[in-house]
Design a protein around this motif. Structure first.
Motif, short mmCIF file in Angstrom:
data_model
loop_
_atom_site.label_atom_id
_atom_site.label_comp_id
_atom_site.label_asym_id
_atom_site.label_seq_id
_atom_site.Cartn_x
_atom_site.Cartn_y
_atom_site.Cartn_z
N ARG A 67 0.84 -1.21 0.00
CA ARG A 67 0.00 0.00 0.00
C ARG A 67 0.87 1.25 0.00
O ARG A 67 0.47 2.29 -0.50
N GLN A 68 2.04 1.14 0.60
CA GLN A 68 2.95 2.27 0.71
C GLN A 68 3.81 2.37 -0.55
O GLN A 68 4.38 1.38 -1.01
N LYS A 69 3.90 3.56 -1.10
CA LYS A 69 4.73 3.78 -2.28
C LYS A 69 6.18 3.91 -1.85
O LYS A 69 6.58 4.89 -1.21
N ILE A 70 6.98 2.92 -2.20
CA ILE A 70 8.40 2.90 -1.87
C ILE A 70 9.17 2.75 -3.17
O ILE A 70 9.08 1.71 -3.84
N GLU A 71 9.91 3.77 -3.56
CA GLU A 71 10.62 3.73 -4.83
C GLU A 71 12.11 3.47 -4.61
O GLU A 71 12.69 3.87 -3.59
N ALA A 72 12.71 2.84 -5.60
CA ALA A 72 14.14 2.54 -5.55
C ALA A 72 14.95 3.83 -5.54
O ALA A 72 14.54 4.86 -6.09
N ASP A 73 16.11 3.76 -4.93
CA ASP A 73 17.05 4.88 -4.92
C ASP A 73 17.60 5.07 -6.33
O ASP A 73 18.14 4.11 -6.92
N PRO A 74 17.51 6.26 -6.91
CA PRO A 74 18.04 6.48 -8.27
C PRO A 74 19.52 6.19 -8.39
O PRO A 74 20.01 5.86 -9.48
N GLN A 75 20.25 6.27 -7.27
CA GLN A 75 21.68 6.02 -7.27
C GLN A 75 22.02 4.63 -6.72
O GLN A 75 23.19 4.33 -6.50
N GLY A 76 21.02 3.80 -6.53
CA GLY A 76 21.23 2.52 -5.84
C GLY A 76 21.37 1.32 -6.73
O GLY A 76 21.03 0.21 -6.33
N GLY A 77 21.82 1.48 -7.94
CA GLY A 77 21.95 0.35 -8.86
C GLY A 77 20.77 0.28 -9.81
O GLY A 77 19.91 1.16 -9.83
N LEU A 78 20.74 -0.78 -10.62
CA LEU A 78 19.72 -0.92 -11.65
C LEU A 78 18.32 -0.97 -11.03
O LEU A 78 18.06 -1.73 -10.11
N ALA A 79 17.44 -0.14 -11.57
CA ALA A 79 16.04 -0.13 -11.15
C ALA A 79 15.16 -0.54 -12.31
O ALA A 79 15.53 -0.38 -13.49
N MET A 80 13.98 -1.08 -11.98
CA MET A 80 12.96 -1.40 -12.97
C MET A 80 11.79 -0.45 -12.78
O MET A 80 11.45 -0.09 -11.64
N THR A 81 11.19 -0.04 -13.88
CA THR A 81 9.99 0.79 -13.83
C THR A 81 8.88 0.07 -14.60
O THR A 81 9.08 -0.34 -15.75
N THR A 82 7.76 -0.12 -13.95
CA THR A 82 6.61 -0.78 -14.56
C THR A 82 5.48 0.22 -14.71
O THR A 82 5.18 0.97 -13.77
N PHE A 83 4.84 0.24 -15.87
CA PHE A 83 3.76 1.18 -16.10
C PHE A 83 2.77 0.61 -17.11
O PHE A 83 3.07 -0.34 -17.85
N VAL A 84 1.58 1.18 -17.12
CA VAL A 84 0.58 0.85 -18.12
C VAL A 84 0.21 2.13 -18.86
O VAL A 84 0.31 3.23 -18.31
N PHE A 85 -0.20 1.98 -20.12
CA PHE A 85 -0.57 3.16 -20.90
C PHE A 85 -1.53 2.77 -22.01
O PHE A 85 -1.61 1.60 -22.41
#
Length: 283
Positions: A183-201
């Motif tokens: 329920r809580q929005k917790i995003e990866a650190d931009p400087q913390g290594g490879l991140a994945m982003t998932t989205f719908v459009f």
């Protein structure tokens, strides 16, 4: 959130299912909360009865998990992590049973199909069950030394079954990808290594809209690891796309790619920005 609920992680299936295994591997300190459906697992988190949910989204052999892409955008939850589970299938029998005496093996139809070669070579008749963990429970209850279950090692431990043959799957690369939902929005650190982003459009109803929408990812060097389409609201013309990309929206390439995507869409929703699993780095 009650203290007990803060320690719970919900999943679809019974104790001993591969979703339970994923929960144990990532959050061994949390209490697993089995649920009969994906919808109920999501509802447990939304209602505050669990802090997280572990949901399977795709399998390397069978593709996406049915219905999950419809549920995620409307779930009200955020993706905060991913985990990959290699599916290792065990032939489980009651204590004292012998492999040479097994005549039937019960499991989910998909698991039976993944062990077709082993069953054929051993002349073991497949018996379809509702799921892998439930089949293990039924075999343990029946106490028939000629019937086995095909399930996880964890299911065998829970139901007191012995491993008669291990890793009997036909394809060693069989792997399921899970998403951790909160329920809580917790995003990866931009400087913390490879991140994945998932989205719908949803793209605008103009010629070559999808082609143009994808152009920004190519020109900005953003790797798209997944793109799938599915109908929404039963319409043959309203198509929604589900995408995974490598990178964080706060980095310049991803920011520019998403900005260009916005010119050709009438709906864009980010479902989560989360650390990439180390499994992705394997050959």
């Amino acid at each position: 959130m009650p203290q007990d609920a803060a320690r719970r992680i919900a999943f679809q299936g019974e104790l001993g299912a591969y979703s339970h295994q994923a929960c144990r591997e990532v959050f061994p300190e949390m209490e697993p909360l089995p649920c009969p459906t994906f919808e109920e697992a999501i509802a447990k988190v939304k209602g505050g009865e669990a802090r997280l949910a572990m949901l399977p989204v795709e399998n390397s052999l069978y593709g996406r998990v049915a219905d999950i892409h419809h549920l995620l955008p409307e779930s009200g939850l955020y993706i905060i992590g991913e985990h990959f589970v290699p599916i290792r299938l065990q032939l489980l029998g009651v204590p004292g049973a012998a492999l040479d005496h097994i005549r039937e093996a019960q499991s989910h139809t998909v698991a039976l199909g993944q062990c077709r070669r082993f069953l054929k070579d051993r002349a073991i008749r497949p018996v379809i069950g509702a799921d892998t963990a439930g089949s293990a429970a039924l075999v343990a209850e029946a106490k028939n030394p000629e019937r086995a279950a095909i399930a996880s090692r964890l299911a065998g431990e829970i139901h007191g079954l012995a491993v008669l043959a291990e890793d009997i799957e036909d394809a060693a690369h069989n792997t399921t990808r899970f998403l951790v939902m909160s329920r809580q929005k917790i995003e990866a650190d931009p400087q913390g290594g490879l991140a994945m982003t998932t989205f719908v459009f949803q793209v605008r109803n103009v010629p070559a809209a999808l082609y143009k929408a994808m152009g920004g990812f190519a020109t900005n060097g953003v790797n798209m690891t997944k793109l799938e389409s599915y109908m929404t609201d039963g319409s043959f013309t309203a198509t929604q796309f589900y995408a995974d990309i490598e990178g964080h929206p706060e980095t310049e390439p991803v920011r520019l790619a998403l900005e260009e995507l916005g010119f050709f869409t009438n709906h864009l929703k980010v479902l989560g920005v989360y650390p990439a699993s180390p499994f992705r780095g394997r050959d």
